[in-house]
Motif scaffolding. Structure first.
Motif, mmCIF file in Angstrom:
data_model
loop_
_atom_site.group_PDB
_atom_site.id
_atom_site.type_symbol
_atom_site.label_atom_id
_atom_site.label_comp_id
_atom_site.label_asym_id
_atom_site.label_seq_id
_atom_site.Cartn_x
_atom_site.Cartn_y
_atom_site.Cartn_z
ATOM 1 N N GLU A 3 35.129 14.609 22.014
ATOM 2 C CA GLU A 3 35.456 13.565 21.042
ATOM 3 C C GLU A 3 34.646 12.306 21.272
ATOM 4 O O GLU A 3 33.976 11.792 20.372
ATOM 5 C CB GLU A 3 36.941 13.204 21.165
ATOM 6 C CG GLU A 3 37.898 14.219 20.605
ATOM 7 C CD GLU A 3 37.966 14.123 19.098
ATOM 8 O OE1 GLU A 3 37.753 15.172 18.453
ATOM 9 O OE2 GLU A 3 38.190 13.013 18.566
ATOM 10 N N LEU B 241 31.078 12.638 20.724
ATOM 11 C CA LEU B 241 30.774 12.741 19.300
ATOM 12 C C LEU B 241 30.609 11.364 18.669
ATOM 13 O O LEU B 241 29.784 11.170 17.785
ATOM 14 C CB LEU B 241 31.880 13.528 18.590
ATOM 15 C CG LEU B 241 31.598 13.920 17.142
ATOM 16 C CD1 LEU B 241 30.332 14.753 17.028
ATOM 17 C CD2 LEU B 241 32.775 14.663 16.543
ATOM 18 N N ASP B 242 31.397 10.408 19.136
ATOM 19 C CA ASP B 242 31.249 9.055 18.599
ATOM 20 C C ASP B 242 29.860 8.508 18.908
ATOM 21 O O ASP B 242 29.256 7.816 18.084
ATOM 22 C CB ASP B 242 32.319 8.127 19.184
ATOM 23 C CG ASP B 242 33.692 8.411 18.578
ATOM 24 O OD1 ASP B 242 33.748 8.939 17.440
ATOM 25 O OD2 ASP B 242 34.700 8.113 19.227
ATOM 26 N N ARG C 150 23.011 16.651 12.687
ATOM 27 C CA ARG C 150 24.438 16.523 12.417
ATOM 28 C C ARG C 150 24.945 17.735 11.644
ATOM 29 O O ARG C 150 25.990 18.288 11.930
ATOM 30 C CB ARG C 150 24.704 15.237 11.625
ATOM 31 C CG ARG C 150 26.186 14.943 11.460
ATOM 32 C CD ARG C 150 26.436 13.570 10.874
ATOM 33 N NE ARG C 150 27.788 13.097 11.178
ATOM 34 C CZ ARG C 150 28.874 13.454 10.490
ATOM 35 N NH1 ARG C 150 28.766 14.272 9.470
ATOM 36 N NH2 ARG C 150 30.064 12.996 10.831
ATOM 37 N N GLY C 151 24.177 18.140 10.660
ATOM 38 C CA GLY C 151 24.574 19.279 9.847
ATOM 39 C C GLY C 151 24.790 20.540 10.665
ATOM 40 O O GLY C 151 25.713 21.305 10.400
ATOM 41 N N TYR D 92 25.702 20.663 13.760
ATOM 42 C CA TYR D 92 26.946 20.515 14.507
ATOM 43 C C TYR D 92 28.163 20.726 13.610
ATOM 44 O O TYR D 92 29.072 21.494 13.937
ATOM 45 C CB TYR D 92 27.031 19.139 15.164
ATOM 46 C CG TYR D 92 28.354 18.943 15.842
ATOM 47 C CD1 TYR D 92 28.610 19.533 17.061
ATOM 48 C CD2 TYR D 92 29.372 18.215 15.225
ATOM 49 C CE1 TYR D 92 29.842 19.413 17.670
ATOM 50 C CE2 TYR D 92 30.612 18.087 15.822
ATOM 51 C CZ TYR D 92 30.833 18.687 17.045
ATOM 52 O OH TYR D 92 32.068 18.572 17.636
ATOM 53 N N THR D 93 28.179 20.050 12.479
ATOM 54 C CA THR D 93 29.341 20.166 11.597
ATOM 55 C C THR D 93 29.475 21.600 11.101
ATOM 56 O O THR D 93 30.580 22.115 10.982
ATOM 57 C CB THR D 93 29.229 19.218 10.388
ATOM 58 O OG1 THR D 93 28.021 19.469 9.693
ATOM 59 C CG2 THR D 93 29.244 17.773 10.858
ATOM 60 N N GLN D 94 28.353 22.242 10.831
ATOM 61 C CA GLN D 94 28.452 23.613 10.363
ATOM 62 C C GLN D 94 29.111 24.505 11.409
ATOM 63 O O GLN D 94 29.996 25.291 11.100
ATOM 64 C CB GLN D 94 27.073 24.161 10.028
ATOM 65 C CG GLN D 94 27.142 25.571 9.499
ATOM 66 C CD GLN D 94 25.790 26.060 9.027
ATOM 67 O OE1 GLN D 94 25.089 26.758 9.735
ATOM 68 N NE2 GLN D 94 25.411 25.660 7.825
ATOM 69 N N ALA E 135 32.803 23.645 11.779
ATOM 70 C CA ALA E 135 33.588 24.112 10.641
ATOM 71 C C ALA E 135 33.760 25.620 10.714
ATOM 72 O O ALA E 135 34.851 26.146 10.477
ATOM 73 C CB ALA E 135 32.906 23.714 9.334
ATOM 74 N N THR E 136 32.695 26.317 11.070
ATOM 75 C CA THR E 136 32.778 27.771 11.157
ATOM 76 C C THR E 136 33.756 28.191 12.251
ATOM 77 O O THR E 136 34.568 29.097 12.060
ATOM 78 C CB THR E 136 31.390 28.362 11.437
ATOM 79 O OG1 THR E 136 30.497 27.950 10.397
ATOM 80 C CG2 THR E 136 31.448 29.877 11.459
ATOM 81 N N LEU F 60 36.297 26.555 13.311
ATOM 82 C CA LEU F 60 37.663 26.305 12.858
ATOM 83 C C LEU F 60 38.148 27.367 11.880
ATOM 84 O O LEU F 60 39.261 27.876 11.986
ATOM 85 C CB LEU F 60 37.764 24.925 12.203
ATOM 86 C CG LEU F 60 39.158 24.595 11.664
ATOM 87 C CD1 LEU F 60 39.787 23.474 12.463
ATOM 88 C CD2 LEU F 60 39.132 24.248 10.185
ATOM 89 N N VAL F 61 37.305 27.701 10.930
ATOM 90 C CA VAL F 61 37.735 28.658 9.917
ATOM 91 C C VAL F 61 37.938 30.032 10.556
ATOM 92 O O VAL F 61 38.841 30.779 10.178
ATOM 93 C CB VAL F 61 36.729 28.678 8.735
ATOM 94 C CG1 VAL F 61 35.585 29.612 8.992
ATOM 95 C CG2 VAL F 61 37.418 29.028 7.442
ATOM 96 N N ASP F 62 37.144 30.356 11.555
ATOM 97 C CA ASP F 62 37.329 31.628 12.248
ATOM 98 C C ASP F 62 38.619 31.631 13.050
ATOM 99 O O ASP F 62 39.396 32.572 13.009
ATOM 100 C CB ASP F 62 36.156 31.902 13.189
ATOM 101 C CG ASP F 62 34.934 32.368 12.421
ATOM 102 O OD1 ASP F 62 35.073 32.704 11.225
ATOM 103 O OD2 ASP F 62 33.833 32.371 12.995
#
Lengths: 124, 124
Positions: free
Chosen positions: A7, A10-11, A72-73, A75-77, A80-81, A83-85
């Motif tokens: 966390e 990440l900031d 950034r993209g 990382y976020t990808q 997100a993946t 989390l969805v998994d």
DNA sequence: ATATTCAGTCTACAATTGTAGTCAATGGGT
DNA sequence: ACCCATTGACTACAATTGTAGACTGAATAT
């Protein structure tokens, strides 16, 4: 390999993604006002990010300038993946449904999603 | 208050969400085959979940039966919302777009999302 | 009755994370 | 050439997390 970015780290990354290369002291200033770490803390987080291989630095006189090595993209990808998994068995629809149930989707968001869907369907 | 549920704890919750009330030893058996914690580890995780107020237990003879106090949907909803806020500034469309870019969406998923959107639009 | 077994409680301990202090070197100003 | 401020390096330390052993009391089998 890719130890996770925490966390707090990440900031720091968020500042680097906005502006880089940048010195530790400037990251400290740039810091989102509510979080007020000491400059030492920023430096520690930076070294950990360097250890983790997601930030590089170059000398600039007496100080170092830091620069993100991942987009950034990306990382976020991957976040997100993951989390969805983990939570939705890889299905995106239930995720959206839950998000809608919660705070709801703005009209803008709805429109964007619709356009997005159109595009995705055309790729069939 | 709501101290976060950690990764390992979440695995235990996943068993509880499937079947409860259930004894520690049965959680241990039920455990997703690849993760093979010792029974002690399961017990530790359970006590931490109880401390965190997300699991309750009741006596059943010599042992305890554990039961989740929060619904899986509530947890996933708040996790999803946190992620979208933290990484996508609260916008859902970019999240979906990234997920599509990654592994892509299955046809089923696409259809489900479309139906979902229809429903959401009607609530206008 | 007694020994073995199983349950829960307590304790442990290393790795990670958040948060920072101390120190030594070095570059910039005078 | 010299002093001081600033930088990075090293060290610290408590909380959290992952992982589990030891201990104690109670149920079970013989």
């Amino acid at each position: 390999m890719r130890k996770d970015i925490t966390e707090a780290e990440l900031d720091v990354m968020d500042v680097l993604w906005l502006e880089s290369p940048i010195a530790a002291s400037d990251i400290h200033l740039q810091q989102d006002s509510q979080k007020k770490w000491s400059i030492q803390t920023v430096k520690t987080l930076l070294s950990r990010l360097v250890e983790k291989g997601v930030v590089a630095y170059e000398r600039d006189g007496k100080r170092f300038l830091y620069r993100p090595l991942i987009k950034r993209g990306d990382y976020t990808q991957s976040a997100a993946t993951r989390l969805v998994d983990k939570l939705f068995d890889g299905r995106v629809a239930p995720l959206i449904s839950q998000l809608a149930e919660g705070r709801g989707l703005s009209d803008d968001d709805l429109e964007d999603i619709e356009r997005l869907l159109e595009g995705l369907k055309h790729e069939h």
